[in-house]
Scaffold this motif. Structure first.
Motif, PDB file in Angstrom:
ATOM      1  N   PHE A  18       0.836  -1.194   0.000  1.00 48.62           N
ATOM      2  CA  PHE A  18       0.000   0.000   0.000  1.00 48.62           C
ATOM      3  C   PHE A  18       0.876   1.252   0.000  1.00 48.62           C
ATOM      4  N   ALA A  19       0.655   2.136  -0.965  1.00 50.64           N
ATOM      5  CA  ALA A  19       1.463   3.357  -1.100  1.00 50.64           C
ATOM      6  C   ALA A  19       0.537   4.527  -1.391  1.00 50.64           C
ATOM      7  N   PRO A  20      -0.006   5.156  -0.352  1.00 53.00           N
ATOM      8  CA  PRO A  20      -0.917   6.285  -0.575  1.00 53.00           C
ATOM      9  C   PRO A  20      -0.211   7.460  -1.225  1.00 53.00           C
ATOM     10  N   ARG A  21      -0.966   8.281  -1.930  1.00 47.24           N
ATOM     11  CA  ARG A  21      -0.405   9.427  -2.646  1.00 47.24           C
ATOM     12  C   ARG A  21      -0.310  10.673  -1.782  1.00 47.24           C
ATOM     13  N   HIS A  22      -1.186  10.799  -0.777  1.00 47.05           N
ATOM     14  CA  HIS A  22      -1.341  12.082  -0.095  1.00 47.05           C
ATOM     15  C   HIS A  22      -0.926  12.068   1.378  1.00 47.05           C
ATOM     16  N   PHE A  23      -0.364  10.975   1.830  1.00 46.95           N
ATOM     17  CA  PHE A  23       0.236  10.882   3.167  1.00 46.95           C
ATOM     18  C   PHE A  23       1.131   9.656   3.140  1.00 46.95           C
ATOM     19  N   ASN A  24       1.899   9.454   4.196  1.00 51.65           N
ATOM     20  CA  ASN A  24       2.788   8.294   4.258  1.00 51.65           C
ATOM     21  C   ASN A  24       2.167   7.196   5.112  1.00 51.65           C
ATOM     22  N   TRP A  25       2.464   5.960   4.750  1.00 48.86           N
ATOM     23  CA  TRP A  25       1.994   4.799   5.503  1.00 48.86           C
ATOM     24  C   TRP A  25       3.167   3.859   5.746  1.00 48.86           C
ATOM     25  N   GLU A  26       3.305   3.432   6.995  1.00 51.21           N
ATOM     26  CA  GLU A  26       4.342   2.482   7.372  1.00 51.21           C
ATOM     27  C   GLU A  26       3.726   1.474   8.319  1.00 51.21           C
ATOM     28  N   GLN A  27       4.078   0.212   8.145  1.00 49.04           N
ATOM     29  CA  GLN A  27       3.591  -0.807   9.061  1.00 49.04           C
ATOM     30  C   GLN A  27       4.747  -1.347   9.876  1.00 49.04           C
ATOM     31  N   ARG A  28       4.653  -1.206  11.187  1.00 48.60           N
ATOM     32  CA  ARG A  28       5.667  -1.702  12.113  1.00 48.60           C
ATOM     33  C   ARG A  28       5.068  -2.889  12.862  1.00 48.60           C
ATOM     34  N   GLY A  29       5.284  -4.070  12.328  1.00 52.30           N
ATOM     35  CA  GLY A  29       4.640  -5.231  12.914  1.00 52.30           C
ATOM     36  C   GLY A  29       3.131  -5.114  12.749  1.00 52.30           C
ATOM     37  N   ALA A  30       2.415  -5.171  13.861  1.00 47.43           N
ATOM     38  CA  ALA A  30       0.956  -5.074  13.825  1.00 47.43           C
ATOM     39  C   ALA A  30       0.456  -3.646  13.978  1.00 47.43           C
ATOM     40  N   VAL A  31       1.378  -2.675  13.958  1.00 47.45           N
ATOM     41  CA  VAL A  31       1.013  -1.266  14.136  1.00 47.45           C
ATOM     42  C   VAL A  31       1.201  -0.513  12.822  1.00 47.45           C
ATOM     43  N   VAL A  33       1.393   3.168  10.918  1.00 39.82           N
ATOM     44  CA  VAL A  33       1.732   4.561  11.229  1.00 39.82           C
ATOM     45  C   VAL A  33       1.371   5.423  10.025  1.00 39.82           C
ATOM     46  N   ILE A  34       0.431   6.349  10.240  1.00 41.78           N
ATOM     47  CA  ILE A  34       0.038   7.330   9.227  1.00 41.78           C
ATOM     48  C   ILE A  34       0.799   8.622   9.514  1.00 41.78           C
ATOM     49  N   THR A  35       1.473   9.162   8.504  1.00 38.14           N
ATOM     50  CA  THR A  35       2.178  10.433   8.669  1.00 38.14           C
ATOM     51  C   THR A  35       1.645  11.438   7.658  1.00 38.14           C
ATOM     52  N   LEU A  36       1.031  12.494   8.155  1.00 38.21           N
ATOM     53  CA  LEU A  36       0.626  13.607   7.296  1.00 38.21           C
ATOM     54  C   LEU A  36       1.905  14.347   6.930  1.00 38.21           C
ATOM     55  N   ASN A  37       2.226  14.402   5.637  1.00 41.33           N
ATOM     56  CA  ASN A  37       3.591  14.744   5.244  1.00 41.33           C
ATOM     57  C   ASN A  37       3.666  15.970   4.335  1.00 41.33           C
ATOM     58  N   ARG A  38       3.223  17.103   4.873  1.00 38.16           N
ATOM     59  CA  ARG A  38       3.442  18.385   4.172  1.00 38.16           C
ATOM     60  C   ARG A  38       3.997  19.374   5.216  1.00 38.16           C
ATOM     61  N   PRO A  44      -1.312  20.445   6.192  1.00 33.32           N
ATOM     62  CA  PRO A  44      -2.743  20.657   5.973  1.00 33.32           C
ATOM     63  C   PRO A  44      -3.352  19.537   5.124  1.00 33.32           C
ATOM     64  N   LEU A  45      -4.665  19.401   5.219  1.00 35.36           N
ATOM     65  CA  LEU A  45      -5.397  18.418   4.428  1.00 35.36           C
ATOM     66  C   LEU A  45      -5.878  19.054   3.124  1.00 35.36           C
ATOM     67  N   THR A  46      -6.065  18.210   2.120  1.00 34.69           N
ATOM     68  CA  THR A  46      -6.620  18.635   0.840  1.00 34.69           C
ATOM     69  C   THR A  46      -7.862  17.800   0.557  1.00 34.69           C
ATOM     70  N   PHE A  47      -8.587  18.145  -0.501  1.00 35.37           N
ATOM     71  CA  PHE A  47      -9.731  17.326  -0.893  1.00 35.37           C
ATOM     72  C   PHE A  47      -9.297  15.866  -1.070  1.00 35.37           C
ATOM     73  N   GLU A  48      -8.138  15.690  -1.705  1.00 33.01           N
ATOM     74  CA  GLU A  48      -7.667  14.345  -2.003  1.00 33.01           C
ATOM     75  C   GLU A  48      -7.242  13.589  -0.746  1.00 33.01           C
ATOM     76  N   SER A  49      -6.569  14.265   0.193  1.00 32.56           N
ATOM     77  CA  SER A  49      -6.117  13.556   1.391  1.00 32.56           C
ATOM     78  C   SER A  49      -7.280  13.203   2.299  1.00 32.56           C
ATOM     79  N   TYR A  50      -8.300  14.062   2.381  1.00 34.61           N
ATOM     80  CA  TYR A  50      -9.522  13.694   3.108  1.00 34.61           C
ATOM     81  C   TYR A  50     -10.057  12.360   2.584  1.00 34.61           C
ATOM     82  N   ALA A  51     -10.218  12.284   1.272  1.00 32.03           N
ATOM     83  CA  ALA A  51     -10.823  11.100   0.659  1.00 32.03           C
ATOM     84  C   ALA A  51      -9.940   9.871   0.839  1.00 32.03           C
TER      85      ALA A  51
END
Length: 281
Positions: A18-31, A33-38, A44-51
């Protein structure tokens, strides 16, 4: 549900690759991690990142390999809310049907966060404003720093404080009077005050914020994930129930949990004076 079950097809998904376009995603074992990366704009959020965030939380309902999620912002801020140029400006030019479609989409993000079975931990540093404050509010647990500043600043821009469920959820966390203070004024809630008010569960130094949050998530993920999902569902569902109805709902929920293998593992481990190893079934 066991992965070998014939019901797994179409009801279970994997986030491998899984490679989202509008934020970062990392899986550490069973956890997860979502990183808002701007970070240059305080995330800030955009129309695309909300969705895209909404769709991820919906997908998590079908992902067994993730048992808890941490949400953070890159840099020294959590999230400054909707992007002024990419969201607020265009909103001033939209028709009522389009505006309603937007506000329903943002509300759907909160619905998806509350509906996904994984406990969500918001790791809050610096600015946590507007929709960012809502995402923190919609999480199950919150870890902050003394320099975190949480602001439900909708009235500062001529909007009502009743945004994305704030008038329903925030009073249940900090009380009606304190929620009224924040939603009418739009003022910032500092880290120490947020801890005293119960908005933050823990207050830590900025340099250990992510590690502390992930460690807490890992401790939760090591527990009985089916039972945690049931706890989250009942915490949310019982807001609309009377006491008698809530007691009956909890009786049914607990009886269901007593049918899980994790419940039997816990008993067997207790009898053997060992620590149970939960597997989520």
């Amino acid at each position: 549900m066991n992965q070998q079950s014939p019901l797994a097809a179409g009801n279970r998904q994997s986030l491998q690759g899984f490679a989202p376009r509008h934020f970062n995603w990392e899986q550490r074992g069973a956890v997860g991690v979502i990183t808002l990366n701007r970070p240059q704009r305080k995330n800030p959020l955009t129309f695309e990142s909300y969705a895209e965030l909404r769709d991820l939380f919906r997908t998590l309902c079908q992902v067994d390999a993730v048992r808890a999620v941490v949400i953070q912002g890159a840099g020294e801020n959590f999230c400054s809310g909707g992007d002024v140029h990419e969201i607020i400006g265009p909103l001033t030019q939209m028709s009522m049907p389009d505006l309603l479609a937007f506000t329903r989409m943002t509300g759907d993000l909160v619905k998806a966060m509350r509906a996904c079975p994984q406990p969500l931990i918001a790791a809050i540093d610096g600015v946590c404003a507007g929709a960012g404050a809502i995402m923190a509010m919609a999480s199950d647990l919150r870890v902050g720093t003394s320099r975190s500043k949480t602001a439900f600043l909708f009235t500062r821009v001529g909007l009502a404080g009743c945004d994305m469920g704030a008038c329903s959820i925030l009073p249940r966390i900090i009380g009606q009077g304190r929620a009224s203070d924040l939603l009418y004024s739009g003022r910032s809630l500092g880290g120490d005050e947020a801890l005293n008010w119960g908005f933050l569960n823990r207050l830590v130094a900025p340099e250990v914020l992510l590690d502390t949050s992930v460690q807490w998530a890992q401790e939760i993920a090591a527990g009985p994930s089916f039972a945690h999902a049931m706890t989250k569902k009942m915490l949310h569902q019982e807001w609309a129930l009377g006491v008698d109805e809530a007691i009956e709902a909890e009786a049914q929920a607990q009886a269901i949990c007593m049918m899980t293998q994790d419940f039997h593992r816990a008993y067997q481990a207790f009898a053997a004076k060992q620590k149970p190893e939960f597997k989520g079934d």
